[in-house]
Scaffold this motif. Structure first.
Motif, mmCIF file in Angstrom:
data_model
loop_
_atom_site.group_PDB
_atom_site.id
_atom_site.type_symbol
_atom_site.label_atom_id
_atom_site.label_comp_id
_atom_site.label_asym_id
_atom_site.label_seq_id
_atom_site.Cartn_x
_atom_site.Cartn_y
_atom_site.Cartn_z
ATOM 1 N N ASN A 1 0.876 -1.169 0.000
ATOM 2 C CA ASN A 1 0.000 0.000 0.000
ATOM 3 C C ASN A 1 0.908 1.212 0.000
ATOM 4 O O ASN A 1 2.116 1.081 0.136
ATOM 5 C CB ASN A 1 -0.904 -0.009 1.237
ATOM 6 C CG ASN A 1 -0.114 0.065 2.520
ATOM 7 O OD1 ASN A 1 0.544 1.052 2.796
ATOM 8 N ND2 ASN A 1 -0.138 -1.005 3.304
ATOM 9 N N ASP A 2 0.339 2.411 -0.169
ATOM 10 C CA ASP A 2 1.234 3.563 -0.171
ATOM 11 C C ASP A 2 1.147 4.378 1.108
ATOM 12 O O ASP A 2 1.248 5.588 1.113
ATOM 13 C CB ASP A 2 1.076 4.416 -1.439
ATOM 14 C CG ASP A 2 -0.334 4.940 -1.638
ATOM 15 O OD1 ASP A 2 -1.262 4.307 -1.097
ATOM 16 O OD2 ASP A 2 -0.501 5.951 -2.325
ATOM 17 N N ASP A 3 0.976 3.667 2.227
ATOM 18 C CA ASP A 3 1.056 4.317 3.523
ATOM 19 C C ASP A 3 2.500 4.764 3.746
ATOM 20 O O ASP A 3 3.421 3.959 3.746
ATOM 21 C CB ASP A 3 0.623 3.337 4.613
ATOM 22 C CG ASP A 3 0.723 3.953 5.995
ATOM 23 O OD1 ASP A 3 -0.153 4.743 6.328
ATOM 24 O OD2 ASP A 3 1.687 3.653 6.719
ATOM 25 N N ALA A 4 2.675 6.078 3.916
ATOM 26 C CA ALA A 4 4.028 6.634 3.956
ATOM 27 C C ALA A 4 4.837 6.089 5.125
ATOM 28 O O ALA A 4 6.031 5.824 4.993
ATOM 29 C CB ALA A 4 3.967 8.148 4.038
ATOM 30 N N SER B 1 8.318 4.250 4.676
ATOM 31 C CA SER B 1 9.544 4.785 5.260
ATOM 32 C C SER B 1 10.250 3.707 6.080
ATOM 33 O O SER B 1 11.472 3.578 6.031
ATOM 34 C CB SER B 1 9.235 5.971 6.172
ATOM 35 O OG SER B 1 8.564 6.962 5.463
ATOM 36 N N HIS C 1 11.976 1.243 4.123
ATOM 37 C CA HIS C 1 13.244 1.764 3.618
ATOM 38 C C HIS C 1 14.170 2.209 4.732
ATOM 39 O O HIS C 1 15.085 2.994 4.506
ATOM 40 C CB HIS C 1 12.978 2.902 2.619
ATOM 41 C CG HIS C 1 12.394 2.405 1.330
ATOM 42 N ND1 HIS C 1 11.069 2.519 1.025
ATOM 43 C CD2 HIS C 1 12.965 1.738 0.304
ATOM 44 C CE1 HIS C 1 10.836 1.950 -0.151
ATOM 45 N NE2 HIS C 1 11.971 1.474 -0.612
ATOM 46 N N GLN D 1 14.056 4.231 7.111
ATOM 47 C CA GLN D 1 14.170 5.628 7.502
ATOM 48 C C GLN D 1 14.049 5.711 9.019
ATOM 49 O O GLN D 1 13.393 4.881 9.649
ATOM 50 C CB GLN D 1 13.029 6.420 6.859
ATOM 51 C CG GLN D 1 13.529 7.493 5.916
ATOM 52 C CD GLN D 1 12.391 8.095 5.153
ATOM 53 O OE1 GLN D 1 11.983 7.526 4.138
ATOM 54 N NE2 GLN D 1 11.859 9.196 5.618
ATOM 55 N N THR E 1 9.695 11.737 10.768
ATOM 56 C CA THR E 1 8.426 11.242 10.215
ATOM 57 C C THR E 1 8.113 9.839 10.734
ATOM 58 O O THR E 1 6.960 9.503 10.968
ATOM 59 C CB THR E 1 8.436 11.228 8.668
ATOM 60 O OG1 THR E 1 9.408 10.279 8.223
ATOM 61 C CG2 THR E 1 8.774 12.588 8.099
ATOM 62 N N SER F 1 7.116 9.981 14.482
ATOM 63 C CA SER F 1 5.737 10.418 14.720
ATOM 64 C C SER F 1 4.717 9.447 14.145
ATOM 65 O O SER F 1 3.522 9.667 14.296
ATOM 66 C CB SER F 1 5.471 11.780 14.064
ATOM 67 O OG SER F 1 6.491 12.672 14.335
ATOM 68 N N TYR F 2 5.197 8.416 13.462
ATOM 69 C CA TYR F 2 4.242 7.496 12.820
ATOM 70 C C TYR F 2 3.486 6.711 13.888
ATOM 71 O O TYR F 2 4.081 6.121 14.785
ATOM 72 C CB TYR F 2 4.990 6.564 11.877
ATOM 73 C CG TYR F 2 4.082 5.579 11.162
ATOM 74 C CD1 TYR F 2 3.017 6.034 10.393
ATOM 75 C CD2 TYR F 2 4.280 4.209 11.283
ATOM 76 C CE1 TYR F 2 2.184 5.149 9.753
ATOM 77 C CE2 TYR F 2 3.445 3.306 10.634
ATOM 78 C CZ TYR F 2 2.391 3.784 9.873
ATOM 79 O OH TYR F 2 1.558 2.902 9.245
ATOM 80 N N TRP F 3 2.172 6.693 13.756
ATOM 81 C CA TRP F 3 1.343 6.108 14.802
ATOM 82 C C TRP F 3 1.621 4.621 15.014
ATOM 83 O O TRP F 3 1.521 4.119 16.124
ATOM 84 C CB TRP F 3 -0.130 6.338 14.492
ATOM 85 C CG TRP F 3 -0.648 5.497 13.355
ATOM 86 C CD1 TRP F 3 -0.589 5.791 12.038
ATOM 87 C CD2 TRP F 3 -1.261 4.222 13.453
ATOM 88 N NE1 TRP F 3 -1.130 4.786 11.305
ATOM 89 C CE2 TRP F 3 -1.563 3.816 12.138
ATOM 90 C CE3 TRP F 3 -1.607 3.395 14.518
ATOM 91 C CZ2 TRP F 3 -2.174 2.591 11.874
ATOM 92 C CZ3 TRP F 3 -2.214 2.171 14.245
ATOM 93 C CH2 TRP F 3 -2.493 1.786 12.932
ATOM 94 N N TRP G 1 -2.324 -6.367 1.946
ATOM 95 C CA TRP G 1 -1.069 -5.838 2.465
ATOM 96 C C TRP G 1 -0.065 -6.967 2.650
ATOM 97 O O TRP G 1 -0.408 -8.129 2.603
ATOM 98 C CB TRP G 1 -1.292 -5.131 3.807
ATOM 99 C CG TRP G 1 -1.986 -3.824 3.676
ATOM 100 C CD1 TRP G 1 -2.726 -3.394 2.617
ATOM 101 C CD2 TRP G 1 -2.023 -2.796 4.642
ATOM 102 N NE1 TRP G 1 -3.215 -2.144 2.870
ATOM 103 C CE2 TRP G 1 -2.800 -1.756 4.113
ATOM 104 C CE3 TRP G 1 -1.472 -2.644 5.922
ATOM 105 C CZ2 TRP G 1 -3.050 -0.575 4.810
ATOM 106 C CZ3 TRP G 1 -1.714 -1.480 6.613
ATOM 107 C CH2 TRP G 1 -2.492 -0.452 6.062
ATOM 108 N N SER H 1 -3.999 -2.400 -8.222
ATOM 109 C CA SER H 1 -2.584 -2.040 -8.094
ATOM 110 C C SER H 1 -1.678 -3.010 -8.831
ATOM 111 O O SER H 1 -0.469 -2.824 -8.846
ATOM 112 C CB SER H 1 -2.174 -2.021 -6.623
ATOM 113 O OG SER H 1 -3.128 -1.370 -5.865
#
Lengths: 516, 1026
Positions: free
Chosen positions: A81-84, A88, A91, A93, A97, A100-102, A332, A382
């Motif tokens: 999915n494209d949930d940032a 992240s 990848h 990261q 960001t 703060s990701y829930w 997913w 998709s």
């Protein structure tokens, strides 16, 4: 005048009657009081333990977002999915960001939820313990066993929290006082693992010497479950150092399990993940769920409560299928193309057939594919080509009429005997012994030819294949402890020194500055 | 026997006549008529002999009276509520005109457990103009007060039958901002059950001097309501009130249409979005990436006109011993969702009071309500907000779907999109409720009524039955399938009572006047709820009983019980109506806390300067009073606290064992303990108030100014616990609210044109003064506390929005290359910052975006709340316009914020979609569509924090008054009303009025998750009185 006297008398009467102290001093309605628990009734002593099992299995480890958080830190699965936040984390990261990701906060809270529940239950068991006379050996022993089961789950949660955040607080019984929580201090990465080992040493002595599916509470934690967790913690501490004494611990623990001759691999790798594979002789720890064989009504899933449909472990990994109302989900945790390549290259057809299920032809939404169990699955918008077969539950296994909870009545496997065999093999190879027997036992089940003189690389590859697309992060952990992550996961953005662990959630740092 | 009886009767008759005749010898009967300044008869005006207040009467339906006076009496005092008091020499056939332009200071104001003359008040008590209130076509009375009472903020709710939020003087508590409502002595949490027509008087007690008599319930202010009553010797007065109109959605937020959505979603550059576009073309028209479907889901869900009507008839009257009133009212409000969605209510009011003896009055009032509400599927609007416009409502190719061929979003890859129309269609949720509010009382007066004793029992019984039925349906692939019918049946009941005993002493000597009140009150509130459900219930309504289906879930029950005992006293003293003193004290005991008893004193002082000798010669002030008060108030809106560890048991806390290939497994009974509890004590507000009341320029300009300062100590709130979604409830914070309440009214005449201009405003400054040992408390909207937190620290307003400051959009790559924050981020990020990405301020200047860069993004508490109105009357016509608004508050637009958690492209509002950054220089206020999907955008930032300021035209009414008939004419008024026709706001949501969200067990303010369109109401009405 008499009127006045009467009135005054009335006022006094009413005031006195209503002034009765009992009127104000009553407990709240519909809120059970801990103090009313009958701790002298020792037949209820298992109740707090059962509560911990439920906390661990519903709304925690197998909760969708936690499974996602663990899984995306790997090259086996893509978020799908494209949930940032998930992308992240996929990848590696590690910035503001992600902090703060829930999902990161949710995983922290729900895994620590098991720790808090366990500590609370231990205090309850102490209350029962006060009512066991010294002469009552049977109940004394039961109490020790129950305490050990609870402590196992407390350690299990710490183990996974440590795996994903590195240095984290260890919460003991002091956490039963809420005012101690905001001051909790971090323990080092090693100390968390050592704590797990020490805890298991205490537990092993008191736990049942039985296979989990033969335990008094069928599927409960036994001595062998604890040995497995101890071996895993030790293996992490041993790292890539063959001389590490922790390999002896790994070897010792896994030998004990193997030599008990209580365990065996379930013969059919494909069906291990279906109804037939529930609580087999391979299971060391399974989260148990049920729909009680009823098409509607009461159900226990990995959601925190039955209404939390979305938190169901199977649903979010289910294919976006327009051919069925039953086998359908959010699509997913998609197996990566590299997985297919890897299994193809190994000619690992059983694991391939088990793990990789197809969404139509190449994901084309106007086409469909048929699963080995005869269910049709369409493509999707998709163009996702696969879905995880280990989370696929065929219609034939589902309770007839049960359409609202995909995967209902299947368990979720967490620790299994194949891991024990492969840890044993690895420890032996690291120590210069032969691990062929154990590794070949695992290979034979999936119809692979035996190896002779298996190498470390071969056993690590076997681990990758055996646990491929499973949910507990074995692949990533193996790369990390063998120091291969920086090379293998470089293409995803892994950087040594920063990508090993998730950042501690901002929301948690904000309430406890010791976590910074 | 018979003879004896006759004898006795005749003797009595003689005796009676004898007395009567002897009285006749000294007394005489005078008659007269009382009218208002328009020469309309005044009904129910009080006419008493001066210095002999026990001798008196009230005027009849035609405004006439007759009264027996003695030869020693010289004058009469004539008064009526809302009119100036007049003292007039006794004469035959008196014609009295009472004027409304005379000082309202003579008005009698309802205060806690009694009444007081306005001029003698030491507290800022606002009496509501019930006339103006009736101009508003609202189903609930409090909504009709919006913008008209200074210091009272009303936040109206959109859904039919839903009550508004009411705040008096800012936020004193986290738990419950609602004032206490006292209806004829009964405490209620909400007065939406009342028909505005039933209200005779309404007072709002704002400060400690006024409210402290209600002790523990008073911290949020008190609204006292007295319903209509008849008066003695009153001709029957009949009033009919009715209006009919329609509601129409207004200020509707437009969502992006098919084209706009497409541009936005393709801009996100994800495979799923282009897949959706392709599938939409294939299945529903268009070609390639250019589908032609454009469904406006709100349009499909909304009615353009929904009926609203209200009809009530009211009787008031009285004989020499008995007064009575009765009213019946019917309200119907159709919902604006095109579904089974409406509100219907019958109200009945009965009141009777009898003078059983000269010293004893007994009476009762009763309010009965019956209502039926069809709740709309509340999630349909939120689904309409996010659903893609690229699939239609119906799809005949959806072969599995039954009974209706609704389209499924899954066929275009939008698995998370529900079909909002289907959701609305398959929803059946009917709430039938009734409520009985009976009050009985007896009041004895002694010593010329200087001492009265009143005992009153007030009760509230209410019951509610909620039937939710889900039919069998299938929405097609990828969507919920409901293979069996489902019934959920909920019963709720409230049984509350209050017993009040009041002893009042009122006396005076020369210029000294004093009163003393002693009171005792006992109160208990009980609530119980039972919920049962079953599957496979037949779909005919008569079979909607769980025993008709399969009971698959265990029934659930819940309940509460709170008890209170109170003792209170009030003393007032004035010297020559010039120097005023009020002191009150209340002791309250509550079962809700571990600290049972609280003590609430107050003192109020007043000085009527205009009665001083040195003011005699000045012409400017007709009336001038200085007031000051101090007192303590309690708040028991705090959730009850167990104060002990709670056991959770039952199936939801029990694990399954033995779930194997061959067995389903079973529960092994388990429990968990929530041992995180505290001992709770009172939340105490200490309030200072200083004020001035004045009337100047021949009473044409009237007003008052108040300054208040409220310190709340030990505010009970949920402090989030580390490691947990749970929170710990305790008295954690102290805070201060301070500000001014100002009200000004000007009325005058230019020839035949009367006009009136009024305005009011209040300011609030909220500041946290202590958080105990905790450095800060973070909170927020549940499930969004990580993304959009708010926090409280000492020196700042409570729960301010907390995050990064959005300062624009990166326009070019050069700009990014020169920016430290962006450079640093791009070194490690998988998705780099590119032009179109939002820019955040590096507050601490360290070149990295880190937690130190987060700032206060604003507070949800309006700095100022205001209202103003304009009234004109010319001959028989009148016109009024009321405005209201707030300023200085912020809203966190959580509807836009939903994008944060979305893993697909949710629909967005049109302004957002069209405002997106498309290239260098295109905009600096919206990021690009691509940036919306990336992690860099998904940190708490001020993009989502918007100004909540608005100005709304609340009400416009044009009326025409005339009489029909010559003898006993019928006074008629016809009127046309527009309610909420216009709003001026920059806020990007359905409405800037954000209701408190209590659905998670605690109150959350300022987060807009509302997707319910607000409607304007246009109506025509008539009122007839005879």
């Amino acid at each position: 005048m008499q009127q006045y006297i009467k009135i005054i008398a009335w006022i006094l009467t009413i005031s006195i009657l209503s002034g009765c102290s009992k009127f104000l001093d009553r407990p709240q309605e519909n809120k059970g009081q801990q103090t009313k628990i009958d701790y002298t009734n020792l037949s209820n002593m298992y109740q707090p333990v059962s509560g911990v099992y439920r906390t661990a299995s519903s709304g925690s480890f197998a909760r969708w977002i936690i499974v996602t958080m663990i899984n995306v830190r790997s090259d086996d699965s893509e978020p799908g999915n494209d949930d940032a936040g998930q992308n992240s984390i996929h990848h590696f990261q590690n910035d503001v960001t992600v902090k703060s990701y829930w999902g990161v906060n949710d995983m922290w809270i729900n895994l620590y939820g098991v720790v808090l529940a366990a500590n609370s239950a231990l205090a309850e068991l102490d209350e029962f313990g006060k009512n066991i006379p010294a002469s009552d050996a049977a109940n004394t022993q039961l109490l020790a066993r129950y305490r050990a089961e609870v402590r196992f789950f407390r350690a299990l949660a710490h183990y996974y929290i440590g795996r994903y955040w590195g240095a984290v607080p260890i919460l003991g019984l002091e956490s039963n006082n809420p005012f101690n929580l905001a001051g909790a201090k971090k323990s080092s990465i090693e100390d968390v693992k050592k704590y797990v080992i020490a805890e298991m040493d205490t537990c092993i002595a008191s736990l049942e010497d039985a296979r989990p599916n033969e335990a008094a509470h069928m599927g409960g934690v036994t001595k062998y479950t604890a040995l497995t967790l101890k071996a895993k913690a030790a293996m992490d501490l041993a790292g890539n150092t063959p001389s590490s004494p922790y390999w002896d611990i790994v070897l010792d623990c896994t030998n004990q399990i193997i030599n008990s001759h209580k365990f065996s691999l379930f013969n059919d790798y494909y069906n291990l993940w279906k109804k037939a594979g529930k609580l087999s002789n391979e299971a060391l720890l399974e989260f148990q769920y049920s729909d009680f064989g009823n098409p509607t009504g009461d159900i226990v899933t990995s959601g925190a409560n039955p209404g939390e449909r979305w938190a169901n472990f199977f649903l979010f990994q289910g294919p976006q299928n327009t051919r069925s109302n039953v086998i359908t989900g959010s699509g997913w945790m998609v197996p990566a193309d590299t997985v297919v390549g890897f299994l193809n290259k190994r000619d690992d057809s059983v694991r391939m057939r088990t793990t990789i299920q197809y969404c139509g032809i190449n994901g084309d939404p106007n086409t469909y594919a048929v699963t080995p169990d005869g269910d049709t699955v369409s493509g999707n918008s998709s163009g996702k080509k696969y879905f995880n077969g280990k989370a696929y539950y065929p219609i034939k296994d589902m309770t007839p009429g049960r359409v609202d909870y995909y995967g209902a009545n299947n368990n979720v496997h967490m620790l299994r005997y194949a891991d024990v065999l492969l840890m044993n093999a690895e420890a032996k190879i690291r120590k210069g012994q032969s691990g062929d027997a154990e590794i070949n036992e695992v290979r034979a089940r999936v119809k692979l030819a035996p190896l002779a003189g298996a190498t470390l690389d071969q056993v690590l590859e076997e681990r990758h294949a055996e646990f491929i697309c499973e949910w507990w992060g074995e692949r990533f952990n193996d790369l990390l402890r063998t120091d291969n992550a920086a090379t293998e996961l470089k293409y995803l953005g892994f950087q040594k020194g920063t990508s090993e662990y998730l950042p501690i959630p901002q929301a948690q740092e904000d309430v406890n500055s010791n976590l910074k | 026997m018979k003879r004896t009886l006759t004898y006795v009767l005749v003797s009595f008759l003689f005796l009676f006549l004898g007395i009567h005749l002897s009285a006749q010898a000294q007394n005489r009967v005078i008659t007269g008529k009382v009218a208002n300044d328009k020469n309309e008869p005044l009904v129910g005006a009080s006419v008493v002999v001066k210095n002999r207040p026990s001798t008196g009467t009230t005027t009849s339906g035609s405004g006439t009276f007759s009264l027996t006076v003695s030869s020693t009496d010289d004058s009469l005092v004539i008064s009526a509520i809302g009119y100036g008091r007049q003292t007039i020499a006794i004469a035959n056939d008196l014609q009295v005109r009472l004027s409304t332009t005379s000082s309202p200071m003579e008005q009698v104001v309802v205060i806690g457990y009694g009444t007081q003359k306005r001029a003698d008040l030491t507290a800022p008590i606002t009496t509501v103009n019930t006339e103006n209130m009736l101009k508003r076509t609202t189903a609930t009375p409090m909504e009709a007060l919006q913008g008209s009472v200074p210091g009272v903020q009303v936040v109206s709710a959109g859904a039919p039958g839903k009550s508004p939020d009411v705040r008096v003087r800012g936020v004193g508590s986290f738990n419950n901002e609602s004032p206490l409502y006292v209806v004829d002595g009964m405490f209620v949490n909400d007065i939406s059950f009342l028909n505005p027509n039933d209200i005779a008087e309404m007072s709002v007690l704002k400060d400690a001097s006024g409210a402290a008599i209600y002790g523990v319930r008073a911290a949020n202010g008190v609204v006292l309501i007295t319903t209509k009553k008849g008066t003695l010797n009153m001709r029957t007065k009949v009033t009919y009130n009715g209006y009919v109109g329609f509601q129409t959605p207004t200020h509707r937020l437009k969502m992006a249409n098919g084209k706009e959505y497409l541009a936005f979603s393709l801009g996100r550059q994800s495979a799923a979005d282009s897949g959706t576009a392709l599938l939409s073309s294939q299945k529903f028209g268009g070609s390639g990436l250019n589908p032609t479907t454009s469904t406006d889901w709100y349009d499909k869900l909304l009615r353009s006109k929904a009926l609203i009507t209200n009809n009530g008839i009211d009787l008031q009257g009285g004989s020499d011993k008995v007064t009575y009133s009765a009213g019946i009212n019917y309200t119907y409000q159709n919902g604006i969702m095109e579904a089974q969605n409406s509100f219907k209510r019958y109200n009945i009011r009965l009141q009777m009071e009898a003078k059983a003896y000269s010293w004893l009055k007994v009476g009762f009032t009763a309010h009965l309500n019956n209502s039926t509400t069809f709740n709309a599927a509340s999630n349909a609007f939120s689904q309409a907000y996010t659903a893609s416009p690229l699939f239609p409502v119906y799809d005949s190719a959806n072969t599995n779907a039954y009974p209706i061929k609704f389209a499924s979003g899954a066929v275009i890859g939008r698995n998370d999109d529900a079909n909002p129309v289907a959701t609305a269609y398959y929803n059946y949720d009917r709430v039938k409720a009734f409520q009985v509010l009976p009050t009985i009382y007896a009041e004895a007066g002694f010593w010329n009524n200087k001492i009265t004793f009143r005992t009153q029992l007030s009760q509230l019984y209410s019951s509610l039955s909620d039937i939710q039925f889900t039919p069998r349906y299938n929405l097609g692939p990828g969507a919920n399938d409901n293979a069996v019918t489902h019934l959920n049946s909920t019963q709720e009941r409230n049984t509350n009572y209050i017993v009040d005993n009041l002893l009042t002493y009122r006396d005076g000597k020369g210029p000294h006047h004093w009163t003393l009140l002693l009171g005792q009150s006992t109160r208990e509130d009980r609530w119980r709820k039972t919920s049962v459900s079953a599957d496979g219930v037949p779909s005919i309504e008569e079979s909607w009983y769980v025993s008709q289906g399969t009971v698959t879930y265990p029934p659930t029950e819940d309940g509460t019980r709170n008890a209170n005992i109170s003792y209170f006293t009030r003393g007032t003293y004035d010297f020559d109506n010039k120097y005023l003193l009020t002191a009150t004290f209340r002791a309250d005991g509550s079962s809700k806390y571990q600290t049972k008893w609280g003590y609430f004193p107050s003192v109020g002082l007043g000085w009527v300067l205009s009665r001083e000798d040195f003011m005699k010669d000045q012409k400017l002030f007709d009336f001038l009073k200085l007031r000051g008060s101090w007192g303590k108030l309690g708040n028991d809106g705090v959730a009850p606290n167990a104060g002990y560890a709670i056991v959770n048991q039952g199936n939801n806390f029990s694990a399954i064992f033995g779930s194997t290939a061959g067995a389903n497994g079973q529960y092994v009974p388990g429990y968990t303990i929530n041992r995180f509890f505290t001992q709770l004590s009172w939340e105490v507000v200490t309030e200072w108030d200083g004020g001035i009341d004045f009337e100047v320029l021949n009473r044409r300009l009237k007003g008052s100014v108040d300054y208040y300062n409220r310190k709340t100590k030990g505010t009970a709130l949920n402090a989030p616990l580390p490691f947990s979604y749970g929170s710990l409830y305790g008295n954690w914070a102290d805070m201060v609210n301070s500000g001014f309440d100002v009200v000004l009214n000007w009325s005058d005449k230019i020839g035949k044109l009367g006009y009136q201009i009024g305005g009011n405003f209040s300011t609030v400054k909220n500041k946290v003064t202590s958080l105990g040992n905790t450095p800060r408390i973070t909170s927020g909207f549940p499930e969004w506390t990580a993304e959009f937190p708010n926090r409280s620290v000492v020196g700042q307003p409570i729960n301010y929005f907390y995050g990064y400051q959005f300062i624009g959009v990166y326009q070019t790559q050069e700009e990014i290359d020169k920016d430290d924050i962006a450079k640093k981020y791009n070194q490690t990020a998988a998705t780099k910052i590119v032009p179109g990405f939002p820019k955040y301020k590096d507050q601490n200047g360290n070149g990295v975006l880190d937690e130190g860069d987060r700032v206060n993004m604003g507070s949800y508490i309006p700095k100022i709340t205001y209202g103003f109105n304009l009234g004109l009357d010319y001959k028989n016509f009148d016109l009024s316009i009321a405005f209201q608004g707030v300023a200085g508050n912020k809203i966190l637009n959580l509807n836009r914020g939903k994008l944060y958690k979305a893993s697909t492209s949710l629909n967005i509002d049109e302004k957002f979609a069209n405002g997106l950054w498309t290239g260098p220089g295109s905009t600096n206020s919206y990021p690009s569509a691509y940036a919306l999907g990336q992690g860099w955008f998904k940190v708490s930032n001020s993009f989502f924090v918007e100004s909540g300021a608005y100005l709304r035209v609340q009400n416009i009414q044009l009326g025409y008054n005339f009489n029909v008939g010559k003898t006993s004419p019928i006074a008629l008024r016809v009127f046309a009303t527009a309610d909420r026709p216009f709003i001026f706001t920059k806020y990007n949501g359905f409405t800037p009025e954000i209701n408190v969200n209590n659905s998670f067990g605690y109150s959350v303010y300022g987060y807009d998750a509302n997707v319910y369109p607000i409607s304007a109401t246009y109506s025509l009405g008539v009122r007839a009185t005879f």
